[in-house]
Design a protein around this motif. Structure first.
Motif, PDB file in Angstrom:
ATOM      1  N   ASP A 152       1.033  -1.338   0.445  1.00  9.41           N
ATOM      2  CA  ASP A 152      -0.320   0.119   0.029  1.00  9.41           C
ATOM      3  C   ASP A 152       1.319   1.365   0.174  1.00  9.41           C
ATOM      4  N   TYR A 153       0.362   1.985  -1.007  1.00  9.34           N
ATOM      5  CA  TYR A 153       0.823   3.639  -0.426  1.00  9.34           C
ATOM      6  C   TYR A 153       0.588   4.003   0.697  1.00  9.34           C
ATOM      7  N   HIS A 154       1.298   4.978   1.459  1.00 11.89           N
ATOM      8  CA  HIS A 154       0.409   6.066   2.477  1.00 11.89           C
ATOM      9  C   HIS A 154       1.201   7.261   2.294  1.00 11.89           C
ATOM     10  N   PRO A 155       0.423   8.684   1.387  1.00 12.76           N
ATOM     11  CA  PRO A 155       1.380   9.696   1.011  1.00 12.76           C
ATOM     12  C   PRO A 155       1.989  10.294   1.883  1.00 12.76           C
ATOM     13  N   LEU A 156       2.637  10.977   2.415  1.00  9.27           N
ATOM     14  CA  LEU A 156       4.360  12.162   2.749  1.00  9.27           C
ATOM     15  C   LEU A 156       3.938  10.868   3.586  1.00  9.27           C
ATOM     16  N   SER A 157       3.850  10.002   4.370  1.00  4.17           N
ATOM     17  CA  SER A 157       4.546   9.363   5.319  1.00  4.17           C
ATOM     18  C   SER A 157       6.446   9.660   5.686  1.00  4.17           C
ATOM     19  N   ALA A 174       6.196 -13.834  11.473  1.00  4.32           N
ATOM     20  CA  ALA A 174       6.935 -13.406  12.354  1.00  4.32           C
ATOM     21  C   ALA A 174       7.521 -11.813  11.398  1.00  4.32           C
ATOM     22  N   ALA A 175       7.397 -11.039  12.538  1.00  6.35           N
ATOM     23  CA  ALA A 175       7.645  -9.666  11.657  1.00  6.35           C
ATOM     24  C   ALA A 175       9.380  -9.543  11.314  1.00  6.35           C
ATOM     25  N   ARG A 176      10.117  -9.772  11.985  1.00  2.00           N
ATOM     26  CA  ARG A 176      11.609 -10.224  11.418  1.00  2.00           C
ATOM     27  C   ARG A 176      11.946  -8.657  11.437  1.00  2.00           C
ATOM     28  N   ILE A 177      11.376  -7.697  11.058  1.00  2.00           N
ATOM     29  CA  ILE A 177      12.660  -6.125  10.790  1.00  2.00           C
ATOM     30  C   ILE A 177      11.594  -5.262  11.545  1.00  2.00           C
ATOM     31  N   ILE A 178      12.147  -5.020  12.530  1.00  3.64           N
ATOM     32  CA  ILE A 178      11.186  -3.409  14.111  1.00  3.64           C
ATOM     33  C   ILE A 178      12.182  -2.827  14.330  1.00  3.64           C
ATOM     34  N   ASP A 179      12.211  -2.133  13.110  1.00  4.16           N
ATOM     35  CA  ASP A 179      13.175  -0.841  12.948  1.00  4.16           C
ATOM     36  C   ASP A 179      13.004   1.006  12.976  1.00  4.16           C
ATOM     37  N   PRO A 180      13.362   1.305  13.754  1.00  3.13           N
ATOM     38  CA  PRO A 180      12.677   3.007  12.937  1.00  3.13           C
ATOM     39  C   PRO A 180      12.651   3.292  11.816  1.00  3.13           C
ATOM     40  N   SER A 181      13.367   2.687  10.937  1.00  7.13           N
ATOM     41  CA  SER A 181      13.460   3.361   9.326  1.00  7.13           C
ATOM     42  C   SER A 181      12.343   2.845   8.931  1.00  7.13           C
ATOM     43  N   LYS A 182      12.224   0.911   8.951  1.00  8.96           N
ATOM     44  CA  LYS A 182      11.452   0.400   7.953  1.00  8.96           C
ATOM     45  C   LYS A 182       9.762   0.700   9.009  1.00  8.96           C
ATOM     46  N   ILE A 183       9.421   1.705   9.743  1.00 12.95           N
ATOM     47  CA  ILE A 183       8.193   2.233  10.219  1.00 12.95           C
ATOM     48  C   ILE A 183       7.428   3.293  10.489  1.00 12.95           C
ATOM     49  N   LEU A 184       6.129   2.993   9.270  1.00 13.14           N
ATOM     50  CA  LEU A 184       6.041   4.284   9.101  1.00 13.14           C
ATOM     51  C   LEU A 184       5.235   4.951   9.995  1.00 13.14           C
ATOM     52  N   LEU A 185       4.914   6.175   9.797  1.00  9.35           N
ATOM     53  CA  LEU A 185       4.255   6.961  10.396  1.00  9.35           C
ATOM     54  C   LEU A 185       3.180   8.197   9.650  1.00  9.35           C
ATOM     55  N   LYS A 235      -0.896  11.389  12.173  1.00  7.54           N
ATOM     56  CA  LYS A 235      -0.371  12.287  14.509  1.00  7.54           C
ATOM     57  C   LYS A 235      -0.238  11.241  15.132  1.00  7.54           C
ATOM     58  N   ASN A 236       0.816  10.026  15.425  1.00 13.39           N
ATOM     59  CA  ASN A 236       0.899   9.232  16.041  1.00 13.39           C
ATOM     60  C   ASN A 236       0.515   8.037  15.935  1.00 13.39           C
ATOM     61  N   ARG A 237       0.417   7.853  14.384  1.00 10.56           N
ATOM     62  CA  ARG A 237      -0.087   6.378  13.826  1.00 10.56           C
ATOM     63  C   ARG A 237       0.894   6.054  13.096  1.00 10.56           C
ATOM     64  N   ILE A 238       1.114   4.605  13.230  1.00 11.03           N
ATOM     65  CA  ILE A 238       2.027   4.167  12.634  1.00 11.03           C
ATOM     66  C   ILE A 238       1.889   2.940  11.908  1.00 11.03           C
ATOM     67  N   ARG A 239       2.761   2.290  11.223  1.00 11.46           N
ATOM     68  CA  ARG A 239       2.482   0.902  10.593  1.00 11.46           C
ATOM     69  C   ARG A 239       4.104   0.387  10.223  1.00 11.46           C
ATOM     70  N   LEU A 240       3.805  -0.907  10.581  1.00 13.46           N
ATOM     71  CA  LEU A 240       4.870  -2.237  10.736  1.00 13.46           C
ATOM     72  C   LEU A 240       5.036  -1.792   8.601  1.00 13.46           C
ATOM     73  N   ASN A 241       6.324  -1.457   8.442  1.00 16.07           N
ATOM     74  CA  ASN A 241       6.245  -2.245   7.036  1.00 16.07           C
ATOM     75  C   ASN A 241       7.597  -2.616   7.303  1.00 16.07           C
ATOM     76  N   ALA A 242       7.627  -3.734   5.023  1.00 14.07           N
ATOM     77  CA  ALA A 242       8.565  -3.806   4.800  1.00 14.07           C
ATOM     78  C   ALA A 242       8.758  -5.289   5.684  1.00 14.07           C
ATOM     79  N   CYS A 243       7.635  -6.499   5.968  1.00 14.17           N
ATOM     80  CA  CYS A 243       7.757  -7.308   7.218  1.00 14.17           C
ATOM     81  C   CYS A 243       7.984  -8.607   6.045  1.00 14.17           C
ATOM     82  N   ALA A 244       7.508  -9.090   4.962  1.00 15.86           N
ATOM     83  CA  ALA A 244       7.252 -10.396   3.986  1.00 15.86           C
ATOM     84  C   ALA A 244       8.903  -9.909   3.474  1.00 15.86           C
TER      85      ALA A 244
END
Length: 631
Positions: A334-339, A387-398, A401-410
């Motif tokens: 999915d594409y989340h603009p301006l994240s 398993a997520a396997r990647i829980i890194d600040p550079s791969k978690i999208l904001l 406001k204070n709304r985050i999503r785990l990314n690049a898990c697969a």
């Protein structure tokens, strides 16, 4: 005449074998060989008397058995007079005497109400007809009358006429017929009135409200417009491939152009692209230089398609491609603009501000919000056997406001498919990475030193948050080797932070209320813009300038004057009046078909008309329909 054929069947049966002159219908030419002369009727002719029907319908054995008609007894003159049952039932005395005199059984005197026609004599007397026939306009209407057509005995035929709730016109007596086609434009629901929906955070008076209260907030509008602009952004003179599978119009999303293979083991790039299949926009993550050696590796992406969580970026597909002049592995999400990523939001900054970052930290409510959202994401992932396997600040999208999503898990499931590690081990490693992420966000400047980072964390945050991080990192106070290792699953962790989950859930409910309130302020805009479009389609069409039957006559003339009344008003100094409240009020009344009247004056001030909004609305509809027929 034989006895067997005498008096067969009905007493009024015209049997051709009968020779009774008083009841014969045959002439001299009838069969049977008997010549019978038919007598003429005169005053001396005997009266016609039908033959008596025997019991059970059997014919008498002979003509002699036919009895003579009984004569009226002289005692009949003293018989009781005939009274209708209703009159007998209304009598309060002498009932038993009447039963004895008339010989009427008990069941024959039941109190059955007489039929009394409703609105018959009374209505006729009001109309002055006196012919006993109801007028067509006063026919019985079951939706108007307050009583049933069959009234009780002795009821007075006076009806209180009620208005028909299903009729639009209540001016006449009885209203309009229910089955008559109504050509009314009055809306039954007062949806033209603005009704603000809570929550109302500001305690302001009515005169302190402004125009912006009728629309969504400007900052929210700007945010949505910026996201729409970012989604539709294109890259002219791009050196990127024009087409990748079904995706086109690629735009790079990386803020830096430096290759980094730390996370995946391959340099990765992110692009925005549009699908030619459904027209939607997606994010493409490309792993440069990856060669697929096992088909089973890329099939594991199918399991990630079943993960449905609001805190995980949805994975749609994965495929290999050589459009970049190399062997690339591409993931479609999915594409989340301006994240932004959490690293861009909280960790990155100029070097001159690094000392300032050491003394600042995230507010605890914000960090708890991140904790609950990541816990929700891991719950969905682990429940799916992944398993997520990647829980890194550079791969978690904001994404908000204070709304985050785990990314690049697969991605690591495909890249490291040949690495034999159990799911339980990978899920346990997710918990450790989760705790390390919280420690990095809470003590960003000294996160490279775990001891100092924990000390800073214990001073900056509450004991519950500090103990949660210790539990995730596996650094709890119990180090007894005799004790079995604790169950460090995500379910146990969620149980321990249940109070914070309730707080986060309550905050999300408040946000939902605020978004619903903002949406309600835009609720009427689409309706009013449709009405404005119709009015401008109708008024002063240039191709009909010489057609006086269109623009200068009938309802089109009223609509032109109404447009001037709404948009072209001037004050006492002949200056234009720009009043959005006046425009919204007039358009809402027009759309609702209000009975309120408005004064319309021509531009030369020689004509003045007083019309209602209901009549104006009818004119809009009729004129627009006439315009559609002229196409």
């Amino acid at each position: 005449m034989s006895p067997s054929t005498a008096g067969v069947g009905c007493a009024f049966n015209h049997d051709p074998q009968k020779v009774n002159a008083a009841h014969s219908c045959i002439d001299s030419s009838s069969s049977g060989g008997v010549g019978i002369k038919q007598k003429r009727l005169n005053v001396e002719s005997p009266s016609f008397t039908p033959s008596t029907t025997p019991n059970n319908g059997a014919a008498p054995t002979s003509a002699a058995t036919v009895k003579k008609p009984a004569t009226l007894s002289p005692k009949a003159a003293g018989a009781a007079p005939f009274l209708p049952k209703g009159a007998i039932s209304r009598a309060n005395s002498g009932t038993s005497q009447l039963r004895q005199e008339t010989g009427t059984p008990e069941w024959g005197l039941t109190e059955v109400p007489d039929f009394v026609p409703q609105r018959f004599d009374t209505v006729d007397s009001l109309q002055g007809t006196g012919n006993g026939v109801l007028g067509a306009s006063n026919a019985f209407d079951p939706f108007v009358s307050s009583t049933t057509p069959l009234a009780s005995a002795g009821a007075v035929v006076t009806h209180q006429m009620q208005q028909n709730p299903y009729a639009h016109d209540h001016t006449g007596i009885g209203g309009t017929s229910y089955f008559t086609s109504q050509n009314s434009f009055q809306q039954p629901v007062q949806y033209h009135l603005y009704a603000p929906i809570g929550p109302h955070n500001q305690s302001i008076l009515g005169y302190q409200r402004n125009v912006h209260d009728l629309f969504i907030p400007n900052d929210f509008r700007e945010e949505l417009q910026k996201k729409a602009a970012a989604t539709l952004q294109t890259l002219p003179n791009s050196q990127l491939p024009a087409q990748i599978d079904i995706f086109h119009s690629l735009v790079p999303l990386d803020v830096t152009h430096q290759k980094n293979a730390t996370i995946f083991g391959y340099p990765s790039w992110v692009y925005k692209a549009q699908s030619s299949k459904d027209g939607n926009f997606y994010a493409l993550r490309r792993l440069e230089g990856f060669r697929l050696t096992n088909e089973k590796a890329i099939r594991c992406v199918q399991s990630w398609k079943r993960v449905c969580s609001g805190s995980v970026v949805a994975v749609h597909d994965a495929f290999t491609n050589r459009s970049f002049q190399d062997s690339s592995l591409i993931f479609v999400t999915d594409y989340h603009p301006l994240s932004k990523t959490l690293a861009e939001q909280h960790l990155d900054g100029p070097n001159r501000y690094q000392s300032r970052h050491a003394s600042t930290h995230l507010p605890e409510p914000v960090l708890w919000g991140y904790v609950t959202q990541i816990a929700s994401a891991l719950k969905s992932i682990h429940s799916a056997g992944l398993a997520a396997r990647i829980i890194d600040p550079s791969k978690i999208l904001l994404t908000g406001k204070n709304r985050i999503r785990l990314n690049a898990c697969a991605i690591l499931d495909v890249v490291q498919h040949d690495t034999q590690r159990s799911i339980a081990d990978l899920q346990s490693n997710d918990m450790v990475n989760f705790g390390q992420l919280l420690l990095t966000l809470g003590a960003s400047s000294i996160a490279h030193n775990p001891t100092k980072a924990l000390e800073h964390f214990s001073r900056a945050y509450s004991a519950q948050l500090y103990n949660s991080v210790l539990w995730l990192l596996g650094a709890g106070p119990s180090k007894d080797p005799q004790q079995p290792p604790p169950d460090r699953s995500i379910d146990v962790f969620i149980t321990g932070i249940s109070s914070q989950l309730i707080s986060t859930f309550d905050s999300s409910l408040h946000l939902d209320d605020q978004l619903t309130y903002d949406l309600s302020r835009e609720l009427e805009n689409a309706r009013l813009i449709r009405l404005l479009t119709k009015i401008n389609f109708i008024t002063e069409r240039p191709e009909y300038d010489h057609d006086r039957h269109w623009s200068e006559n009938g309802e089109r003339y009223f609509l032109k004057l109404f447009r001037d009344y709404v948009f072209h008003q001037v004050d006492a100094q002949n200056s234009p009046v720009v009043d959005l409240g006046h425009v919204l009020t007039c358009l809402n009344k027009l759309d609702a078909g209000s009975e309120e009247k408005v004064t319309l004056i021509s531009r030369d001030e020689q004509s003045c008309f007083v019309v209602s909004y209901k009549e104006l609305k009818k004119g809009v509809e009729m004129s627009f329909q006439a315009l559609m027929k002229r196409r």
